[in-house]
Design a protein around this motif. Structure first.
Motif, mmCIF file in Angstrom:
data_model
loop_
_atom_site.group_PDB
_atom_site.id
_atom_site.type_symbol
_atom_site.label_atom_id
_atom_site.label_comp_id
_atom_site.label_asym_id
_atom_site.label_seq_id
_atom_site.Cartn_x
_atom_site.Cartn_y
_atom_site.Cartn_z
ATOM 1 N N GLY A 158 -63.447 23.718 34.264
ATOM 2 C CA GLY A 158 -64.448 24.683 33.798
ATOM 3 C C GLY A 158 -63.862 25.963 33.255
ATOM 4 O O GLY A 158 -64.513 27.019 33.306
ATOM 5 N N GLN A 159 -62.635 25.925 32.732
ATOM 6 C CA GLN A 159 -62.053 27.138 32.147
ATOM 7 C C GLN A 159 -62.817 27.502 30.869
ATOM 8 O O GLN A 159 -63.206 26.626 30.089
ATOM 9 C CB GLN A 159 -60.571 26.927 31.814
ATOM 10 C CG GLN A 159 -59.675 26.775 33.026
ATOM 11 C CD GLN A 159 -59.651 25.356 33.552
ATOM 12 O OE1 GLN A 159 -60.217 24.465 32.921
ATOM 13 N NE2 GLN A 159 -59.011 25.142 34.691
ATOM 14 N N LEU A 160 -63.027 28.800 30.676
ATOM 15 C CA LEU A 160 -63.714 29.303 29.487
ATOM 16 C C LEU A 160 -62.668 29.857 28.525
ATOM 17 O O LEU A 160 -62.010 30.855 28.823
ATOM 18 C CB LEU A 160 -64.722 30.390 29.858
ATOM 19 C CG LEU A 160 -65.541 30.981 28.705
ATOM 20 C CD1 LEU A 160 -66.421 29.923 28.049
ATOM 21 C CD2 LEU A 160 -66.402 32.145 29.199
ATOM 22 N N ALA A 161 -62.508 29.201 27.365
ATOM 23 C CA ALA A 161 -61.547 29.633 26.348
ATOM 24 C C ALA A 161 -62.284 30.421 25.279
ATOM 25 O O ALA A 161 -63.225 29.921 24.657
ATOM 26 C CB ALA A 161 -60.849 28.422 25.731
ATOM 27 N N ILE A 162 -61.854 31.677 25.070
ATOM 28 C CA ILE A 162 -62.501 32.582 24.111
ATOM 29 C C ILE A 162 -61.509 32.842 22.987
ATOM 30 O O ILE A 162 -60.364 33.227 23.240
ATOM 31 C CB ILE A 162 -62.902 33.902 24.793
ATOM 32 C CG1 ILE A 162 -63.717 33.616 26.064
ATOM 33 C CG2 ILE A 162 -63.700 34.781 23.832
ATOM 34 C CD1 ILE A 162 -63.701 34.749 27.059
ATOM 35 N N ARG A 163 -61.936 32.651 21.739
ATOM 36 C CA ARG A 163 -61.011 32.733 20.607
ATOM 37 C C ARG A 163 -61.554 33.665 19.539
ATOM 38 O O ARG A 163 -62.755 33.685 19.262
ATOM 39 C CB ARG A 163 -60.796 31.339 20.008
ATOM 40 C CG ARG A 163 -60.406 30.279 21.028
ATOM 41 C CD ARG A 163 -60.177 28.928 20.396
ATOM 42 N NE ARG A 163 -59.922 27.906 21.426
ATOM 43 C CZ ARG A 163 -60.827 27.034 21.841
ATOM 44 N NH1 ARG A 163 -62.041 27.048 21.314
ATOM 45 N NH2 ARG A 163 -60.509 26.151 22.761
ATOM 46 N N PHE A 164 -60.623 34.397 18.933
ATOM 47 C CA PHE A 164 -60.977 35.230 17.785
ATOM 48 C C PHE A 164 -59.705 35.605 17.038
ATOM 49 O O PHE A 164 -58.704 35.976 17.656
ATOM 50 C CB PHE A 164 -61.709 36.513 18.209
ATOM 51 C CG PHE A 164 -62.144 37.349 17.047
ATOM 52 C CD1 PHE A 164 -63.283 37.028 16.336
ATOM 53 C CD2 PHE A 164 -61.380 38.433 16.627
ATOM 54 C CE1 PHE A 164 -63.675 37.785 15.245
ATOM 55 C CE2 PHE A 164 -61.760 39.184 15.535
ATOM 56 C CZ PHE A 164 -62.918 38.863 14.838
ATOM 57 N N GLY A 165 -59.770 35.507 15.709
ATOM 58 C CA GLY A 165 -58.638 35.924 14.880
ATOM 59 C C GLY A 165 -57.346 35.216 15.203
ATOM 60 O O GLY A 165 -56.267 35.819 15.124
ATOM 61 N N GLY A 166 -57.438 33.939 15.559
ATOM 62 C CA GLY A 166 -56.238 33.182 15.860
ATOM 63 C C GLY A 166 -55.686 33.401 17.250
ATOM 64 O O GLY A 166 -54.646 32.840 17.604
ATOM 65 N N LYS A 167 -56.343 34.208 18.086
ATOM 66 C CA LYS A 167 -55.889 34.471 19.447
ATOM 67 C C LYS A 167 -56.865 33.846 20.438
ATOM 68 O O LYS A 167 -58.029 33.599 20.123
ATOM 69 C CB LYS A 167 -55.771 35.975 19.696
ATOM 70 C CG LYS A 167 -54.746 36.664 18.790
ATOM 71 C CD LYS A 167 -54.685 38.156 19.082
ATOM 72 C CE LYS A 167 -53.669 38.847 18.173
ATOM 73 N NZ LYS A 167 -53.596 40.300 18.434
ATOM 74 N N GLU A 168 -56.384 33.615 21.658
ATOM 75 C CA GLU A 168 -57.222 32.979 22.683
ATOM 76 C C GLU A 168 -57.015 33.665 24.026
ATOM 77 O O GLU A 168 -55.889 33.996 24.408
ATOM 78 C CB GLU A 168 -56.884 31.492 22.801
ATOM 79 C CG GLU A 168 -57.707 30.766 23.860
ATOM 80 C CD GLU A 168 -57.379 29.286 23.948
ATOM 81 O OE1 GLU A 168 -57.989 28.505 23.197
ATOM 82 O OE2 GLU A 168 -56.486 28.921 24.756
ATOM 83 N N ILE A 169 -58.105 33.897 24.737
ATOM 84 C CA ILE A 169 -58.084 34.403 26.106
ATOM 85 C C ILE A 169 -58.851 33.407 26.963
ATOM 86 O O ILE A 169 -59.943 32.960 26.589
ATOM 87 C CB ILE A 169 -58.732 35.802 26.196
ATOM 88 C CG1 ILE A 169 -57.872 36.831 25.460
ATOM 89 C CG2 ILE A 169 -58.929 36.217 27.653
ATOM 90 C CD1 ILE A 169 -58.479 38.221 25.423
ATOM 91 N N VAL A 170 -58.286 33.024 28.111
ATOM 92 C CA VAL A 170 -58.899 32.023 28.978
ATOM 93 C C VAL A 170 -59.340 32.681 30.282
ATOM 94 O O VAL A 170 -58.556 33.396 30.924
ATOM 95 C CB VAL A 170 -57.928 30.863 29.269
ATOM 96 C CG1 VAL A 170 -58.567 29.870 30.246
ATOM 97 C CG2 VAL A 170 -57.535 30.157 27.973
ATOM 98 N N ALA A 171 -60.606 32.449 30.650
ATOM 99 C CA ALA A 171 -61.132 32.915 31.935
ATOM 100 C C ALA A 171 -61.290 31.702 32.848
ATOM 101 O O ALA A 171 -62.005 30.756 32.509
ATOM 102 C CB ALA A 171 -62.478 33.603 31.737
ATOM 103 N N ASP A 172 -60.614 31.750 33.996
ATOM 104 C CA ASP A 172 -60.629 30.613 34.923
ATOM 105 C C ASP A 172 -61.227 31.065 36.251
ATOM 106 O O ASP A 172 -60.575 31.758 37.038
ATOM 107 C CB ASP A 172 -59.207 30.079 35.105
ATOM 108 C CG ASP A 172 -59.165 28.803 35.932
ATOM 109 O OD1 ASP A 172 -60.242 28.354 36.385
ATOM 110 O OD2 ASP A 172 -58.061 28.258 36.111
ATOM 111 N N PHE A 173 -62.467 30.677 36.524
ATOM 112 C CA PHE A 173 -63.154 31.055 37.759
ATOM 113 C C PHE A 173 -62.806 30.104 38.913
ATOM 114 O O PHE A 173 -63.307 30.294 40.025
ATOM 115 C CB PHE A 173 -64.663 31.047 37.557
ATOM 116 C CG PHE A 173 -65.169 32.121 36.622
ATOM 117 C CD1 PHE A 173 -64.323 33.063 36.071
ATOM 118 C CD2 PHE A 173 -66.523 32.191 36.298
ATOM 119 C CE1 PHE A 173 -64.789 34.044 35.217
ATOM 120 C CE2 PHE A 173 -67.003 33.177 35.437
ATOM 121 C CZ PHE A 173 -66.135 34.102 34.888
#
Length: 746
Positions: A158-173
């Protein structure tokens, strides 16, 4: 293009202080969570309670164009509406406020800007649930992003991968270290994000819409003055290239409703400010606008490749665009500014400076059209890119060649307020705009309501009699209802009154009698009826003629009228009373009284004249006295004429002309209607005949009621005589008695 490369080389060095997403965790606080139909939820959430919440939840849909649909191949999760959840105690609210402070800092939102987290949904992901890459839509006014708070629940995946402008940030609860904390993540709405499948346990979270409540200055990580100077040098040396409107695209897409300078995201705000500052310093106008790329093409329905099944297509199904039939790029939406915009502006790709591929990826909006007849199904995409639009100040006429009336009038207002600016050819531009307006169709009511004073001011500023005669007079005819008394006084002072008589000659024909009369009365009252202005005196004498054309006072042919009609007449009569206070002409006043009371309909006297003549602010004048006397006599006559009930059951035939197709029905019904003793008629016929009879009775106005007895075959329509007309008249009489007693009985 060298200019484009130099431009973006500078812009890429201008960065805001925030990121496109924020992640973190807050120390645990007990939420006091209650779910409707389940009760209080323990923390960490137990599996048995999660299953109970799923029992009262629904499958979560997702947005597709303007529709929301459920497709487990795209999104699989359960949801509870925010109204089904509640948090008790102050700890949760304090925790949420603390999280918002960090979110503001991480996203680069100025501390002076107030934001709020509005509860949206509780989401429950069970093993195998997921959500494919998507972007959030704007769900309420001011929404700019999303906040997700994890509720402690044991799960994996259930990791949430957030992407913008070729970059990615992952939120892992699901991380072990946050199981006894409140993990959170937030991101801007146009960031693509994807929830990976949950592999075990249950992922439970609260989702909030992030909404901007107030505006503050956008944060900047650096002073942009150096970059502004660099941009200024580029624009200055490129004037031979930048001779017409160009668009410099920023980094984000925006919805039209949420587009503003304060709402720009991340680096967009400082870059936009640097561009606009630099453009203004070297002789350009610059404004924020949305560059909209529109695509229309073949709808490819993923549900079936068989054309036989296309007729079963439902808008919003899992579908995409195939062959593209049409592509346009235009600027329709502009951010608010004191500087007017250019209206709807079509723009070629060679005048758009960007590092993006226009029309690529997921659109801001999309819509599918169902299969109809021989026409194939189509899909439409709209991509709205934030941009700075700039154009040379000394080329304003060229930029406004295709401007619509609203845009022309907005620029007239601006130019007349900046008449002496040396870098704008205000006189020539105003002449062009006035000529353009004169050649266009008559403007809409919305333009008139917003005011068209710029037209009058520009004509006075030009101080050109021949131009006024040739262009101004026809233009003033069209825009008469958008000009106020001060505009006319300004024109009269400059040019006199004689040349404007043609403007007033065809008011009713051009604008509609009611609207023209009401606006003329406003002008007369504003300038002053008792002035020495001969044109004003002439218009006062023409008021009776406009009253006749407008049918004020005797246009009430039915016993019910619209609220709009009542408001019109109240306004007009009140204005005439104010005008009459300065008119010492008994003949004129007598004519007005006769016209206003020509057809004494009860509804006109009660809903128009009575409120005006009994109001505390009713003008004290002869005309008011005459009308009040007539009102009292009319109301007294009605009070003295109490309606009597029918003496027997005989009823009249319909008063209106009978439709030839209905004549035979009334022919066999006539003996029943004339009978003084028969009260009920039984009509046993097939359903179509009964319905026909019911329909003509309902529209006849005759005192008859119908009811169907649904026993036997065929069923029977029971036609009964009533006293409905008498009862209605008695109710009106009782109302009249109450009015007379309240206002006039001594």
């Amino acid at each position: 293009m060298l200019l484009e490369k130099e431009l973006f080389a500078i812009l890429e060095n201008i960065t805001g202080s925030g990121n496109f997403a924020s992640t973190g965790e807050h120390s645990f606080v007990y939420p006091g969570l209650h779910v409707s139909g389940v009760g209080e939820i323990s923390i960490p959430i137990l599996e048995v309670q999660t299953r109970a919440m799923i029992e009262v939840a629904t499958r979560a849909p997702f947005g597709k164009g303007s529709h929301t649909i459920i497709d487990p191949l795209v999104r699989s999760t359960w949801e509870l509406d925010a109204s089904q959840t509640s948090f008790h105690g102050d700890d949760w609210d304090r925790m949420l406020a603390s999280v918002l402070l960090q979110v503001k800092n991480d996203l680069g939102i100025d501390e002076q800007t107030e934001i709020a987290a509005m509860p949206y949904k509780m989401l429950i992901y069970e093993p195998g649930d997921f959500f494919l890459p998507h972007r959030d839509s704007e769900k309420e006014s001011g929404m700019f992003g999303t906040l997700v708070l994890g509720l402690p629940s044991v799960h994996e995946g259930g990791q949430l991968a957030i992407r913008f402008g070729g970059k990615e940030i992952v939120a892992d609860f699901s991380r072990q270290e946050v199981r006894y904390k409140i993990p959170f993540c937030s991101f801007f709405a146009d960031c693509e994000h994807e929830l990976k499948p949950v592999t075990s346990g249950y992922r439970v979270c609260m989702v909030y819409n992030l909404v901007r409540k107030s505006s503050g200055k956008s944060p900047m990580a650096q002073n942009i003055s150096t970059h502004t100077a660099q941009l200024r040098d580029i624009f200055d040396k490129s004037k031979t290239v930048l001779k017409e409107p160009v668009a410099i695209l920023l980094g984000h897409q925006y919805t039209p409703a949420a587009f503003s300078l304060e709402g720009l995201k991340l680096n967009d705000r400082p870059r936009a400010e640097a561009i606009m500052n630099a453009a203004g310093e070297v002789g350009y106008f610059a404004r924020l606008g949305l560059v909209t790329r529109y695509l229309m093409g073949e709808l490819e329905y993923a549900g079936s490749s068989n054309p036989r099944n296309w007729g079963r297509y439902r808008s919003g199904d899992n579908s995409s665009m195939g062959e593209v039939y049409e592509t346009t790029t235009s600027i329709v939406y502009w951010a608010d500014s004191s500087l007017p915009n250019l209206g709807k502006l079509d723009i070629d790709d060679d005048r758009i400076f960007t590092t993006l591929v226009l029309g690529d990826g997921e659109p801001t909006e999309q819509e599918g059209e169902d299969y109809t007849g021989n026409a194939g199904m189509t899909m439409e995409y709209w991509y709205h890119y934030g941009a700075v639009i700039m154009w040379p100040r000394n080329k304003l006429v060229e930029a406004l060649v295709d401007a619509d009336p609203i845009t022309c009038i907005n620029w007239l207002d601006f130019l007349t307020d900046h008449w002496n600016q040396t870098d704008i050819e205000t006189s020539a531009t105003c002449s062009f705009l006035l000529t353009s307006l004169a050649g266009q169709k008559i403007a809409s009511d919305s333009i008139m309501k917003n005011g068209c004073s710029g037209i009058a001011v520009a004509l006075v500023r030009l101080n050109n009699l021949s131009f006024v005669l040739e262009t101004g007079v026809p233009l003033l005819k069209k825009y008469f209802c958008g000009l106020v008394s001060t505009d006319w006084q300004y024109l009269f002072d400059c040019y006199g009154t004689e040349i404007f008589e043609p403007v007033f000659a065809e008011l009713a024909e051009l604008h509609g009698a009611r609207q023209a009369l009401a606006h003329l009365l406003d002008i007369l009252l504003g300038i002053g009826v008792s002035s020495e202005n001969p044109l004003i005196a002439k218009q006062v004498k023409l008021i009776p003629h406009l009253l006749v054309v407008a049918k004020t006072g005797y246009s009430y042919s039915h016993d019910s009228i619209t609220e709009k009609q009542v408001c019109w007449d109240i306004s007009i009569v009140r204005q005439i009373l104010l005008v009459s206070a300065s008119v010492n002409d008994e003949s004129w006043q007598g004519t007005i009284v006769a016209l206003l009371t020509k057809s004494p309909k009860r509804i006109y006297y009660n809903q128009v004249l009575l409120p005006i003549l009994t109001a505390a602010d009713c003008p004290e004048c002869k005309l008011a006295e005459y009308l009040r006397e007539d009102l009292i006599n009319n109301l007294r006559a009605r009070v003295q004429n109490k309606p009597e009930p029918p003496v027997n059951w005989s009823r009249s035939m319909p008063s209106r002309a009978l439709d030839k197709c209905d004549a035979h029905i009334w022919e066999w019904m006539a003996p029943f209607l004339r009978s003084p003793v028969e009260h009920t008629f039984y009509y046993a016929r097939r359903e179509s005949d009964r319905r026909r009879v019911e329909k003509i009775i309902r529209g006849s106005g005759v005192d008859l009621a119908t009811e169907t007895i649904r026993s036997g075959s065929p069923h029977t329509l029971v036609i009964s005589k009533t006293q409905a007309s008498y009862e209605r008249n008695l109710e009106k009489w009782q109302e009249d008695v109450a009015l007379f007693s309240t206002y006039f009985q001594q």
